[in-house]
Design a protein around this motif. Structure first.
Motif, PDB file in Angstrom:
ATOM      1  N   THR A  33       0.818  -1.243  -0.142  1.00 50.86           N
ATOM      2  CA  THR A  33       0.076  -0.151  -0.114  1.00 50.86           C
ATOM      3  C   THR A  33       0.807   1.244  -0.042  1.00 50.86           C
ATOM      4  N   ASP A  34       0.541   2.204  -0.833  1.00 48.18           N
ATOM      5  CA  ASP A  34       1.103   3.543  -0.782  1.00 48.18           C
ATOM      6  C   ASP A  34       2.629   3.547  -1.181  1.00 48.18           C
ATOM      7  N   ILE A  35       2.898   2.356  -1.980  1.00 49.00           N
ATOM      8  CA  ILE A  35       4.333   1.992  -2.108  1.00 49.00           C
ATOM      9  C   ILE A  35       5.199   3.151  -2.824  1.00 49.00           C
ATOM     10  N   LYS A  36       4.440   4.037  -3.665  1.00 43.61           N
ATOM     11  CA  LYS A  36       5.179   5.081  -4.198  1.00 43.61           C
ATOM     12  C   LYS A  36       5.523   6.346  -3.440  1.00 43.61           C
ATOM     13  N   GLU A  37       4.919   6.217  -2.147  1.00 44.51           N
ATOM     14  CA  GLU A  37       5.071   7.447  -1.342  1.00 44.51           C
ATOM     15  C   GLU A  37       6.589   7.327  -0.407  1.00 44.51           C
ATOM     16  N   ILE A  38       7.403   8.217  -0.993  1.00 46.90           N
ATOM     17  CA  ILE A  38       8.546   8.134  -0.249  1.00 46.90           C
ATOM     18  C   ILE A  38       8.823   9.618  -0.007  1.00 46.90           C
ATOM     19  N   GLN A  39       9.297   9.754   1.251  1.00 41.54           N
ATOM     20  CA  GLN A  39       9.501  11.217   1.791  1.00 41.54           C
ATOM     21  C   GLN A  39      10.837  11.563   1.751  1.00 41.54           C
ATOM     22  N   THR A  40      11.095  12.967   1.366  1.00 38.92           N
ATOM     23  CA  THR A  40      12.559  13.403   1.468  1.00 38.92           C
ATOM     24  C   THR A  40      12.528  14.309   2.611  1.00 38.92           C
ATOM     25  N   HIS A  41      13.839  14.095   3.738  1.00 37.43           N
ATOM     26  CA  HIS A  41      13.780  15.290   4.643  1.00 37.43           C
ATOM     27  C   HIS A  41      14.390  16.452   4.105  1.00 37.43           C
ATOM     28  N   PRO A  42      13.824  17.483   4.401  1.00 35.40           N
ATOM     29  CA  PRO A  42      14.218  18.807   3.669  1.00 35.40           C
ATOM     30  C   PRO A  42      15.834  19.223   4.276  1.00 35.40           C
ATOM     31  N   THR A  43      16.215  18.972   5.405  1.00 37.35           N
ATOM     32  CA  THR A  43      17.364  19.527   5.861  1.00 37.35           C
ATOM     33  C   THR A  43      18.413  18.565   6.051  1.00 37.35           C
ATOM     34  N   VAL A  44      19.023  18.155   5.260  1.00 41.22           N
ATOM     35  CA  VAL A  44      20.099  17.189   5.190  1.00 41.22           C
ATOM     36  C   VAL A  44      21.570  17.579   4.307  1.00 41.22           C
ATOM     37  N   VAL A  45      22.568  17.603   5.077  1.00 38.50           N
ATOM     38  CA  VAL A  45      23.507  18.343   4.529  1.00 38.50           C
ATOM     39  C   VAL A  45      24.402  17.361   3.498  1.00 38.50           C
ATOM     40  N   PRO A  46      24.354  18.058   2.104  1.00 39.90           N
ATOM     41  CA  PRO A  46      24.714  17.496   0.971  1.00 39.90           C
ATOM     42  C   PRO A  46      25.885  16.613   1.165  1.00 39.90           C
ATOM     43  N   LYS A  47      26.183  15.532   0.479  1.00 37.61           N
ATOM     44  CA  LYS A  47      27.259  14.537   0.317  1.00 37.61           C
ATOM     45  C   LYS A  47      27.387  13.670   1.553  1.00 37.61           C
ATOM     46  N   ILE A  48      27.661  14.355   2.785  1.00 40.22           N
ATOM     47  CA  ILE A  48      27.772  13.702   3.885  1.00 40.22           C
ATOM     48  C   ILE A  48      26.684  12.871   4.601  1.00 40.22           C
ATOM     49  N   ASN A  49      25.269  13.656   3.988  1.00 39.19           N
ATOM     50  CA  ASN A  49      23.950  12.795   4.437  1.00 39.19           C
ATOM     51  C   ASN A  49      23.872  13.203   5.870  1.00 39.19           C
ATOM     52  N   GLU A  50      24.371  13.972   6.656  1.00 39.55           N
ATOM     53  CA  GLU A  50      23.992  14.297   7.935  1.00 39.55           C
ATOM     54  C   GLU A  50      22.727  15.120   8.030  1.00 39.55           C
ATOM     55  N   MET A  51      21.678  14.400   8.711  1.00 35.55           N
ATOM     56  CA  MET A  51      20.481  15.124   8.795  1.00 35.55           C
ATOM     57  C   MET A  51      20.558  16.348  10.041  1.00 35.55           C
ATOM     58  N   ILE A  52      20.070  17.329   9.610  1.00 36.02           N
ATOM     59  CA  ILE A  52      19.756  18.318  10.727  1.00 36.02           C
ATOM     60  C   ILE A  52      18.206  18.248  11.248  1.00 36.02           C
ATOM     61  N   THR A  53      18.097  17.950  12.393  1.00 27.90           N
ATOM     62  CA  THR A  53      16.744  17.498  12.707  1.00 27.90           C
ATOM     63  C   THR A  53      15.713  18.741  12.797  1.00 27.90           C
ATOM     64  N   GLU A  54      14.534  18.309  12.530  1.00 31.33           N
ATOM     65  CA  GLU A  54      13.589  19.638  12.295  1.00 31.33           C
ATOM     66  C   GLU A  54      13.253  20.214  13.417  1.00 31.33           C
ATOM     67  N   GLY A  55      13.723  19.822  14.516  1.00 31.15           N
ATOM     68  CA  GLY A  55      13.661  20.450  15.764  1.00 31.15           C
ATOM     69  C   GLY A  55      14.267  21.890  15.980  1.00 31.15           C
ATOM     70  N   VAL A  56      15.508  21.763  14.971  1.00 30.82           N
ATOM     71  CA  VAL A  56      16.187  23.058  14.870  1.00 30.82           C
ATOM     72  C   VAL A  56      15.159  24.366  14.501  1.00 30.82           C
ATOM     73  N   ARG A  57      14.487  24.069  13.394  1.00 30.67           N
ATOM     74  CA  ARG A  57      13.531  24.767  12.835  1.00 30.67           C
ATOM     75  C   ARG A  57      12.252  25.240  13.948  1.00 30.67           C
ATOM     76  N   GLY A  58      11.901  24.198  14.545  1.00 35.15           N
ATOM     77  CA  GLY A  58      11.012  24.442  15.385  1.00 35.15           C
ATOM     78  C   GLY A  58      11.597  25.444  16.485  1.00 35.15           C
ATOM     79  N   ASP A  59      12.850  25.341  16.743  1.00 39.53           N
ATOM     80  CA  ASP A  59      13.149  25.995  17.857  1.00 39.53           C
ATOM     81  C   ASP A  59      13.744  27.276  17.208  1.00 39.53           C
ATOM     82  N   GLY A  60      13.425  27.701  15.987  1.00 34.32           N
ATOM     83  CA  GLY A  60      13.680  29.001  15.555  1.00 34.32           C
ATOM     84  C   GLY A  60      14.474  29.252  14.421  1.00 34.32           C
ATOM     85  N   ALA A  61      15.055  28.271  13.762  1.00 38.51           N
ATOM     86  CA  ALA A  61      15.837  28.674  12.461  1.00 38.51           C
ATOM     87  C   ALA A  61      15.062  28.838  11.399  1.00 38.51           C
TER      88      ALA A  61
END
Ligand code: ADP
Length: 448
Positions: free
Chosen positions: A234-262
């Motif tokens: 079910t919904d197999i085509k639904e793939i999510q991208t995370h908006p804030t990932v550092v390119p190439k090294i693929n380190e994700m910056i958690t959404e909370g940083v925006r929640g806290d004011g970024a």
């Protein structure tokens, strides 16, 4: 050598271990197999927290919330594609699952806001500890205490079946030796396929070449294994991208940083989106900017509020500057325009109205030096689709029937998140449904 047990669980992430603990507590004999040399899967990477509605912690803070409101927000975030019956279970059982985790030793009393939520609903780990790390500590303690048989470096390669009934699994250990684990019930908790570029582009060709935030073992092994049982996807085509990932090294910056004011700015030094929009919307907006990336920008006060940031700072990911002008220069974007953008945003903060993008939670005025920025882009994050389950976590086949003896929970399943997962709902999903799978499988095997 072949072995027999009541329940065999594929995957020692959050879903598999929730199931294992619950099933064991219900009196069943459980074996968990994990292909990695360690437990935790993508759950190890969960940073934000766990959504739950109507908890005592929300009440203490005067936050009015309900399963109905949580349902509504999640449906909206998922573009109304979520399976309503599954979502109802998720939202109604979220609060009690927080308490269940606390009984096991977790501490989840801190509350914050994440994208796509209309109230503060995300329950965080203690002292800024990433939720995944915290829960895995708790689960590991329980595994030891309950003496659960978790087999690391052990990969499930096949589901054993008699007709329409799962009867166990075939596994391979590190040395390539295969054996069968015969079981009265099998629980699939093997996670998603976000680290399998072939599968990802098969279902969503436009994600060709994207980075991924997933652990390397998130390869969707279950999808091939269930084929012989004609399991429905079910919904197999639904793939999510995370908006804030550092390119190439693929380190994700958690959404909370925006929640806290970024905020997010582009190469014209301008904001371009309500930063707290859902992941799909923010991802798309970033990809429409010059260079297909953007800068996440914040000040020292955000650093102090979002404890996760220290990690990024230590890793040398952040560009730091004593003034906005200097920051603009370091980022090689128009520094004057950047000052103007931040000043305007601060004015919105003071007037409690974001006149351009309607961001409601602004949290802080960005004035405390030093200032920081990090270049980010979307990367593959979560596969919403997967095997179809009913509200008992029983796996459903293409004829709409239950596959006997087969259960599934967590990212391997589809339906809960619809077309887009809201931040904080993965942990709710794996714990709520992992627990249900463990409980129902244990009940089903009783007396068999
Ligand atoms: P969830 O969040 O749904 O619990 P995770 O990614 O946290 O998902 O955990 C899934 C776990 O399943 C991972 O640790 C992964 O390595 C493991 N896994 C995936 N495929 C297999 C397999 N074929 N055999 C054993 N373990 C597997």
């Amino acid at each position: 050598e072949d072995i027999s047990t009541d329940i065999v669980i594929i995957g020692a992430g959050g879903a598999g271990l929730s199931a294992a603990i619950e099933a064991t507590n219900q009196g069943a004999k459980v074996v968990v197999v994990e292909k990695n040399a360690f437990m935790g899967g993508n759950t190890n990477y969960a940073t934000g927290g766990m959504n739950a509605a109507g908890t005592k912690y929300q009440e203490t803070k005067g936050i009015q919330d309900s399963p109905e409101l949580y349902f509504k927000d999640t449906m909206k975030g998922g573009h109304d594609k979520n399976d309503p019956a599954l979502l109802k279970v998720l939202t109604e059982k979220s609060a009690e699952t927080i308490y269940w985790l606390e009984e096991l030793g977790a501490k989840l009393s801190e509350i914050g806001r994440s994208g796509g939520q209309s109230v503060d609903r995300i329950h965080k780990g203690p002292e800024g500890m990433p939720i995944g790390t915290h829960l895995m500590d708790v689960f590991a303690d329980q595994i030891e205490k309950l003496n659960i048989d978790v087999r690391l470096n052990t990969k499930a390669v096949e589901i054993l079946a008699e007709g329409n009934k799962a009867t166990g699994i075939k596994v391979e250990n590190k040395d390539g030796n295969a054996y069968n684990i015969n079981a009265k019930a099998v629980i699939l908790a093997s996670g998603g396929f976000g680290a399998n570029p072939e599968l990802v582009t098969k279902y969503k060709p436009e994600l060709e070449g994207f980075g991924t935030t997933n652990q390397p073992g998130a390869t969707g092994d279950a999808l091939a294994m269930v084929e012989k049982l004609d399991v429905a996807l079910t919904d197999i085509k639904e793939i999510q991208t995370h908006p804030t990932v550092v390119p190439k090294i693929n380190e994700m910056i958690t959404e909370g940083v925006r929640g806290d004011g970024a905020i997010l700015v582009n190469r014209d030094s301008k904001r371009f989106i309500n930063e707290l929009e859902t992941r799909d919307v923010v991802s798309k907006a970033i990809l429409s900017q010059e260079g297909n990336t953007a800068f996440l920008l914040f000040d020292q006060q955000v650093v102090e509020e979002a404890s996760a940031i220290q990690k990024y700072k230590d890793a040398g990911l952040l560009t730091e500057a004593a003034s906005l002008k200097e920051l603009g220069e370091k980022l090689k974007i128009d520094a004057e325009a950047l000052e103007k953008t931040v000043n305007t945003y601060n004015e919105y903060y003071r007037n409690k109205e974001d006149k351009e993008f309607g961001r409601r939670l602004m949290n802080v005025e960005l004035t405390k030096t030093p200032f920081y920025a990090v270049e980010i882009a979307p990367a593959i994050h979560h596969t919403m689709g997967g095997v179809r389950i009913n509200t008992n976590t029983e796996v459903i086949n293409n004829s709409g029937n239950v596959v006997e003896g087969l259960y599934a929970a967590g990212e391997v399943t589809g339906g809960v998140h619809g077309g887009n997962r809201i931040g904080g709902n993965a942990v709710s999903d794996i714990t709520v449904f992992g627990r249900i799978a463990g409980k129902n499988a244990a009940e089903a095997v009783k007396g068999k």
